[in-house]
Write a protein that holds these residues in place. Structure first.
Motif, short mmCIF file in Angstrom:
data_model
loop_
_atom_site.label_atom_id
_atom_site.label_comp_id
_atom_site.label_asym_id
_atom_site.label_seq_id
_atom_site.Cartn_x
_atom_site.Cartn_y
_atom_site.Cartn_z
N ASP A 131 -6.64 1.45 6.48
CA ASP A 131 -6.49 0.46 5.41
C ASP A 131 -5.69 -0.74 5.89
O ASP A 131 -6.02 -1.89 5.60
N ARG A 132 -4.64 -0.46 6.64
CA ARG A 132 -3.78 -1.54 7.11
C ARG A 132 -4.49 -2.37 8.17
O ARG A 132 -4.42 -3.61 8.16
N ASP A 156 0.54 -10.04 6.23
CA ASP A 156 1.54 -9.00 6.45
C ASP A 156 1.24 -7.86 5.48
O ASP A 156 0.47 -8.03 4.53
N TYR A 157 1.82 -6.70 5.73
CA TYR A 157 1.69 -5.60 4.79
C TYR A 157 3.00 -4.85 4.72
O TYR A 157 3.83 -4.90 5.64
N THR A 180 0.82 -1.20 0.00
CA THR A 180 0.00 0.00 0.00
C THR A 180 0.86 1.26 0.00
O THR A 180 1.88 1.32 0.67
N ILE A 222 -3.90 4.52 8.36
CA ILE A 222 -3.73 3.31 9.16
C ILE A 222 -4.95 2.42 9.08
O ILE A 222 -4.86 1.19 9.25
N GLY A 239 4.56 -1.01 3.23
CA GLY A 239 4.29 0.29 2.63
C GLY A 239 5.21 0.60 1.47
O GLY A 239 6.36 0.20 1.44
#
Length: 229
Positions: free
Chosen positions: A86-87, A97-98, A79, A84, A100
């Motif tokens: 969205d996460r 996991d994500y 992303t 925050i 940035g």
């Protein structure tokens, strides 16, 4: 491993794809969220790398549909948004996991390695089966402490078999995980790679048996116990 990358930025997608393929993975790329969602309904992947901002159906929607139908494929969300929410939403929906944007490719690859090990319950980077050792992080195998030189797909095949040790794996499933849509391959090619892998491994580490009409079964070769005088 077979990875689906869903990213609508062609330049970033090209860089990620080249990086993952250089690490030995099979990568399929989709730009459109709705197309990716449909693809995931009938194709199996070992990892989904999923951008949140996608045309027609965003990454949150793709992930939601996956989890609703029971698809637990490990998913790394990408992303560029600072929000925050969205996460948090992605994690609540079942994202593993994500990361940035922009990101360091070394961190990206490290996160992918962790997620690719997780479904096979391989907490350790190095797996040992008798005299055979696999270092997942380095994508390197040794046999009797000697380097085992394996081409990319043979190593991937070995990873799959070791990850599902003691399980019968369908030949078509192996083909799907070893070859992308634009690759030339299939069940006959799988037979070829299995044959080559058997020759390289010999008979004292891993036994790869053919289950007629189904696929293959990999089992550790038991070392006879030593007996006293």
């Amino acid at each position: 491993m077979r990875i689906l990358l869903v990213e609508d930025n062609p330049d970033l997608a090209d860089a990620v794809t080249r990086r993952l393929r250089r690490s030995g993975h099979t990568v399929d790329w989709e730009q459109d969220g709705l197309r990716a969602s449909g693809l995931l309904e009938y194709e199996r992947f070992d990892l989904v790398v999923l951008d949140i901002g996608l045309p027609r159906l965003d990454g949150i929607g793709v992930l939601s549909r996956m989890r609703e139908r029971g698809d637990a494929t490990p998913t790394l969300m990408l992303t560029a948004r600072a929000d925050i929410e969205d996460r948090v939403n992605a994690l609540d929906l079942g994202a593993d996991d994500y990361l940035g944007k922009p990101f360091d490719f070394r961190e990206f690859e490290a996160r992918c390695r962790v997620l690719l090990r997780r479904p096979r319950a391989q907490a350790a980077s190095v797996v040992r089966i008798g005299p055979l050792s696999l270092d997942h992080a380095a994508r390197r195998a040794t046999l009797h402490e000697q380097p085992l030189e394996l081409p990319r797909r043979e190593y991937s095949l070995l990873e799959i078999l070791v990850g599902q040790l003691g399980e019968v794996i369908d030949k078509q499933e192996l083909a799907n995980r070893l070859f992308g849509f634009h690759d030339v391959g299939g069940p006959n090619a799988v037979e070829l790679y299995v044959g080559r892998l058997r020759k390289r491994l010999g008979h004292d580490a891993l036994r790869i048996s053919t289950v007629r009409g189904v696929g293959y079964l990999a089992e550790a070769v038991e070392t006879p116990a030593a007996h006293d005088g």
